[in-house]
Design a protein around this motif. Structure first.
Motif, PDB file in Angstrom:
ATOM      1  N   UNK A  30      15.174  19.614   7.143  1.00  0.00           N
ATOM      2  CA  UNK A  30      14.029  18.912   6.552  1.00  0.00           C
ATOM      3  C   UNK A  30      14.292  17.407   6.501  1.00  0.00           C
ATOM      4  N   UNK A  31      15.562  17.016   6.367  1.00  0.00           N
ATOM      5  CA  UNK A  31      15.863  15.579   6.410  1.00  0.00           C
ATOM      6  C   UNK A  31      15.608  15.007   7.801  1.00  0.00           C
ATOM      7  N   UNK A  32      15.956  15.806   8.812  1.00  0.00           N
ATOM      8  CA  UNK A  32      15.656  15.339  10.176  1.00  0.00           C
ATOM      9  C   UNK A  32      14.151  15.142  10.352  1.00  0.00           C
ATOM     10  N   UNK A  35       0.858  -1.187   0.000  1.00  0.00           N
ATOM     11  CA  UNK A  35       0.000   0.000   0.000  1.00  0.00           C
ATOM     12  C   UNK A  35       0.898   1.242   0.000  1.00  0.00           C
ATOM     13  N   UNK A  36       1.293   1.674  -1.175  1.00  0.00           N
ATOM     14  CA  UNK A  36       2.275   2.759  -1.238  1.00  0.00           C
ATOM     15  C   UNK A  36       1.702   4.090  -0.775  1.00  0.00           C
ATOM     16  N   UNK A  37       0.400   4.138  -0.597  1.00  0.00           N
ATOM     17  CA  UNK A  37      -0.197   5.383  -0.088  1.00  0.00           C
ATOM     18  C   UNK A  37      -0.077   5.473   1.436  1.00  0.00           C
ATOM     19  N   UNK A  38       0.399   4.388   2.078  1.00  0.00           N
ATOM     20  CA  UNK A  38       0.431   4.372   3.550  1.00  0.00           C
ATOM     21  C   UNK A  38       1.457   5.343   4.106  1.00  0.00           C
ATOM     22  N   UNK A  39       2.513   5.611   3.362  1.00  0.00           N
ATOM     23  CA  UNK A  39       3.551   6.531   3.839  1.00  0.00           C
ATOM     24  C   UNK A  39       3.519   7.825   3.048  1.00  0.00           C
ATOM     25  N   UNK A  40       3.739   8.926   3.760  1.00  0.00           N
ATOM     26  CA  UNK A  40       3.851  10.218   3.083  1.00  0.00           C
ATOM     27  C   UNK A  40       5.185  10.282   2.346  1.00  0.00           C
ATOM     28  N   UNK A  41       5.306  11.246   1.456  1.00  0.00           N
ATOM     29  CA  UNK A  41       6.576  11.416   0.728  1.00  0.00           C
ATOM     30  C   UNK A  41       7.703  11.681   1.707  1.00  0.00           C
ATOM     31  N   UNK A  42       7.400  12.456   2.747  1.00  0.00           N
ATOM     32  CA  UNK A  42       8.421  12.761   3.754  1.00  0.00           C
ATOM     33  C   UNK A  42       8.860  11.486   4.478  1.00  0.00           C
ATOM     34  N   UNK A  43       7.887  10.641   4.859  1.00  0.00           N
ATOM     35  CA  UNK A  43       8.225   9.398   5.561  1.00  0.00           C
ATOM     36  C   UNK A  43       9.045   8.484   4.672  1.00  0.00           C
ATOM     37  N   UNK A  44       8.740   8.470   3.374  1.00  0.00           N
ATOM     38  CA  UNK A  44       9.512   7.626   2.448  1.00  0.00           C
ATOM     39  C   UNK A  44      10.945   8.141   2.349  1.00  0.00           C
ATOM     40  N   UNK A  45      11.109   9.466   2.294  1.00  0.00           N
ATOM     41  CA  UNK A  45      12.478  10.019   2.300  1.00  0.00           C
ATOM     42  C   UNK A  45      13.184   9.647   3.604  1.00  0.00           C
ATOM     43  N   UNK A  46      12.454   9.709   4.701  1.00  0.00           N
ATOM     44  CA  UNK A  46      13.032   9.333   5.993  1.00  0.00           C
ATOM     45  C   UNK A  46      13.418   7.869   6.031  1.00  0.00           C
ATOM     46  N   UNK A  97      16.116   7.975  29.982  1.00  0.00           N
ATOM     47  CA  UNK A  97      15.073   8.930  29.600  1.00  0.00           C
ATOM     48  C   UNK A  97      15.601  10.337  29.387  1.00  0.00           C
ATOM     49  N   UNK A  98      16.877  10.432  29.020  1.00  0.00           N
ATOM     50  CA  UNK A  98      17.501  11.760  29.000  1.00  0.00           C
ATOM     51  C   UNK A  98      17.210  12.557  27.735  1.00  0.00           C
ATOM     52  N   UNK A  99      16.676  11.926  26.706  1.00  0.00           N
ATOM     53  CA  UNK A  99      16.335  12.673  25.485  1.00  0.00           C
ATOM     54  C   UNK A  99      14.812  12.744  25.362  1.00  0.00           C
ATOM     55  N   UNK A 100      14.268  13.971  25.320  1.00  0.00           N
ATOM     56  CA  UNK A 100      12.818  14.131  25.479  1.00  0.00           C
ATOM     57  C   UNK A 100      11.984  13.755  24.262  1.00  0.00           C
ATOM     58  N   UNK A 101      12.544  13.888  23.056  1.00  0.00           N
ATOM     59  CA  UNK A 101      11.690  13.674  21.886  1.00  0.00           C
ATOM     60  C   UNK A 101      12.517  13.137  20.718  1.00  0.00           C
ATOM     61  N   UNK A 102      11.818  12.765  19.652  1.00  0.00           N
ATOM     62  CA  UNK A 102      12.493  12.116  18.524  1.00  0.00           C
ATOM     63  C   UNK A 102      13.509  13.037  17.865  1.00  0.00           C
ATOM     64  N   UNK A 103      13.208  14.319  17.772  1.00  0.00           N
ATOM     65  CA  UNK A 103      14.164  15.214  17.109  1.00  0.00           C
ATOM     66  C   UNK A 103      15.454  15.314  17.929  1.00  0.00           C
ATOM     67  N   UNK A 104      15.325  15.228  19.257  1.00  0.00           N
ATOM     68  CA  UNK A 104      16.531  15.234  20.095  1.00  0.00           C
ATOM     69  C   UNK A 104      17.368  13.987  19.844  1.00  0.00           C
ATOM     70  N   UNK A 105      16.697  12.868  19.645  1.00  0.00           N
ATOM     71  CA  UNK A 105      17.418  11.616  19.380  1.00  0.00           C
ATOM     72  C   UNK A 105      18.161  11.717  18.060  1.00  0.00           C
ATOM     73  N   UNK A 106      17.475  12.258  17.051  1.00  0.00           N
ATOM     74  CA  UNK A 106      18.120  12.378  15.730  1.00  0.00           C
ATOM     75  C   UNK A 106      19.285  13.364  15.801  1.00  0.00           C
ATOM     76  N   UNK A 107      19.097  14.460  16.509  1.00  0.00           N
ATOM     77  CA  UNK A 107      20.209  15.410  16.686  1.00  0.00           C
ATOM     78  C   UNK A 107      21.395  14.734  17.381  1.00  0.00           C
TER      79      UNK A 107
END
Lengths: 317, 382
Positions: free
Chosen positions: B355-357, B222-233, B317-327
């Motif tokens: 935008x890649x993050x 189901x290629x519609x299941x992921x957004x273009x951004x999620x596919x790039x991710x 639990x030292x990183x609060x959110x996903x963007x912190x983990x990616x950083x």
């Protein structure tokens, strides 16, 4: 209560047995002891008796323990206290002993084959239990202060034993193990092993109420290189050897454990947060190095250290 | 019944003092005795797995086959505060379904309020875990692991140390449980035992399979299941720039997996470049077990299934959110962790545009399985 039930049940099947509980203060068990005595069994269980003290006082649950000084003439206030505080309330005091040996006057070493008794003794390992769940104590009402075994009424030069569960039994599944290796208070689930020694007390000292001292000794640095085979970096099993000048006769003498000496080197008297604990977790657990030598162990290796143990001694009964 | 009684009496008379305490744990021996006598009674209704596409058959311990009845009992036990001494907490207190069975806290707190040094792990697909908890190489079975929160005192979690009899009597005296225990352990004359509690809890946890996320639907065509951004991710995640997949690969997004096809069990732990202050006592990671300084700060790479719901992140639990983990990973670590010699070689800095993050975050969010966190089978039965 579990042990009382165990006793009651076992005695109903085998009235000639020793009382299961070596030295319990519970009325039910006393009644059972009386019953077994009336039936003509041995008047008292024979074996190697243990006795727990805190300096000059008895190590008991359900009351404040005080007056445990070496000497009131001491000018050092800490000499009068356990870990710098007095009085204390006992929380827990239980430990496993195993690998008993006696040396007779002709220097023959007698390896004691400690019989299984279904409660406190299994496969050469005995649980000594000085807490009865009263007052600030945790655990169960049952207590045990003896390693039951038939011995000759004679003088031995030396008695040796290990404080701990031997390695071949240390990683069995405690939830299905025979008593006394099935007690959650002595199991160390995190390392799939046992705590060999559990000693805990609270400060009831007005300067530091509620501070606690917790000492757990067990093998540490344990991994399982191949399934079912464990190796531990630090054995942490104190080897106790007692050779009193007049010898040791198990009929007239007993082995004394001194909680005060076990905790020598700690000070929990600091107000608001002076609690100390040692869970034998290696270098992550820095408080241990001060108290391990009291048991004759070097904490960094878990082996015999340069200082002899001071917690066990021989006294007249 | 006569057979049971006679075996029981024989056992009692042989092992004198032991029977009452042991009877609770002797079920299997008695069961073996019954089997030898020819009564091969099935243990219950075999549990039928409804595995997502691409999921291998789970490897279940031989001494605890999955049955519908054990899963049912385990669900009650998992949600029952009777499992804590002061009856304030259940397993579910730190493992909440709407958060993929985590608790949303930096670190958890036990039933007496004592802080745990670790962040609660999620339980999605825990049946496939080769090792359990954050860094314990000894805990291989959920049955063994369950005893840690129940009976551990460093820290106190459920606070049941020395309270086995209290726990068993509480359950025996609750009208809900006798039929549930008898149904779950029909061959056991005395089904109320610690072992059976841990077997049932484990069976319920093993049923917590999550594999119906947007990512899974995308994979299924189901290629519609992921957004273009999620596919790039996704491409970043599985590509050689991100290198995320080395530690978080495969159907369960982790590198240590157990299933029936597993021949060689590869147990790995990683130092992921957190600041060294995250690895001091009592959070040494694998070091706590090996005492080897090179293992300090090495932890198990958790599955990233439902990772959007399991914040905050890392063992502490030292990183609060996903963007912190990616950083954190794009930076090649945090604080002095970037130069830690124990750091996993795949933790090294690489450049990502903002935008890649965000694309990576979108991909990670696509691992959320709404069915899993709303499935009535996993809800509290109370």
């Amino acid at each position: 209560m579990k042990y009382v039930y165990i006793c009651a049940f076992a005695l109903s099947f085998a009235p000639f047995l020793w009382n299961c509980d070596g030295n319990s203060s519970s009325n039910e068990t006393l009644a059972l002891i009386a019953g077994s005595q009336a039936l003509g069994s041995s008047s008292k269980p024979r074996g190697i008796s243990f006795h727990a003290v805190v300096g000059d006082s008895e190590a008991v649950c359900g009351q404040e323990i005080t007056g445990h000084g070496d000497s009131h003439s001491s000018s050092t206030v800490h000499a009068l206290h356990v870990a710098g505080v007095m009085p204390i309330g006992l929380k827990d005091l239980r430990f496993y002993v195993s690998e008993f040996e006696l040396v007779d006057e002709n220097d023959n070493t007698i390896v004691l084959n400690i019989p299984d008794n279904g409660t406190w003794q299994y496969s050469g390992v005995t649980l000594l239990d000085f807490e009865n769940a009263s007052g600030s104590c945790t655990g169960t009402t049952a207590t045990n202060k003896i390693v039951q075994i038939d011995l000759e009424n004679k003088q031995y030069k030396t008695i040796r034993f290990t404080l701990g569960v031997p390695e071949n039994l240390n990683h069995i599944d405690y939830s299905v193990s025979p008593s006394p290796l099935n007690i959650s208070g002595m199991a160390w689930g995190w390392t799939m092993g046992y705590r060999f020694f559990v000693g805990e007390f609270y400060s009831n000292d007005s300067t530091s109420p509620g501070n606690s001292a917790v000492l757990h000794i067990g093998s540490s640095g344990c991994t399982e290189p191949s399934p079912g085979t464990y190796t531990c970096v630090n054995s942490n099993r104190p080897k106790i050897e007692l050779s009193p000048s007049g010898g040791f006769n198990p009929f007239t003498q007993e082995i004394q454990f001194d909680l005060k000496k076990a905790f020598a080197g700690w000070d929990i008297s600091a107000a608001g947060g002076g609690s100390k604990s040692c869970h034998s977790m290696g270098a992550m657990d820095g408080n241990c190095s001060a108290v391990y030598p009291n048991f004759g162990l070097d904490y960094s290796t878990g082996d015999v250290g340069s200082v002899s143990q001071s917690v066990f001694s021989i006294l007249s009964k | 019944m006569k057979v049971i009684i006679s075996i029981t009496i024989v056992l009692f008379s042989i092992i004198d003092c032991a029977p009452f305490g042991l009877a609770k744990d002797k079920g299997e021996d008695l069961q073996t005795g019954l089997l030898l006598l020819g009564g091969n009674v099935p243990e219950g209704t075999p549990y039928i797995w409804d595995l997502p596409s691409g999921f291998p058959d789970p490897k279940i311990p031989e001494n605890n086959p999955m049955t519908v009845e054990k899963v049912t009992l385990g669900r009650f036990l998992f949600y029952d505060t009777k499992l804590s001494e002061n009856q304030t907490q259940a397993c579910a207190s730190c493992h909440q379904q709407d958060k993929a069975f985590t608790d949303g806290r930096t670190v958890s707190a036990g039933s007496t309020g004592q802080a745990h040094p670790r962040n609660a792990q999620h339980l999605s697909n825990v049946v496939y875990n080769l090792r359990l908890t954050w860094a314990n190489p000894l805990l291989k079975n959920l049955e063994d692991q369950a005893r840690v929160p129940m009976f551990g005192d460093n820290p106190v979690e459920l606070g049941m140390k020395d309270k086995e009899d209290l726990l068993l009597s509480r359950l025996e005296n609750d009208p809900i449980y006798p039929p549930l225990f008898r149904a779950a352990f029909p061959n056991d004359p005395n089904p109320f035992s610690l072992l059976n509690i841990t077997k049932a809890l484990s069976s319920f946890q093993r049923s917590l399979v999550s594999g119906n996320s947007a990512y899974d639907r995308f994979q299924a065509g189901d290629i519609s299941a992921l957004s273009a951004s999620a596919i790039r991710g996704k491409n970043l995640f599985f590509g050689e720039r991100g290198e995320c997949f080395h530690c978080h690969g495969g159907f369960n997004f982790t590198d240590t997996i157990l299933h029936t096809g597993t021949v060689f069990e590869e147990v790995t732990f990683h130092n992921n470049g957190l600041d060294s202050s995250s690895f001091i006592s009592p959070n040494g990671g694998l070091y706590e077990f090996t005492f080897s300084e090179s293992d300090r700060g090495k932890f198990r790479a958790p599955s990233l299934r439902n990772v959007e719901l399991t914040a905050p992140y890392m063992h502490d639990g030292s990183l609060p959110d996903l963007i912190s983990v990616i950083d954190h990973y794009a930076n090649g670590g945090s604080g002095d962790g970037v130069s830690n010699p124990n750091r996993d070689p795949f933790v090294r800095s690489f450049s990502l545009t903002p935008s890649e993050k965000q694309d990576l975050v979108e991909f990670l969010k696509s691992l959320t399985d709404e069915d899993f966190v709303t499935n009535p089978k996993f809800e509290s039965p109370f």
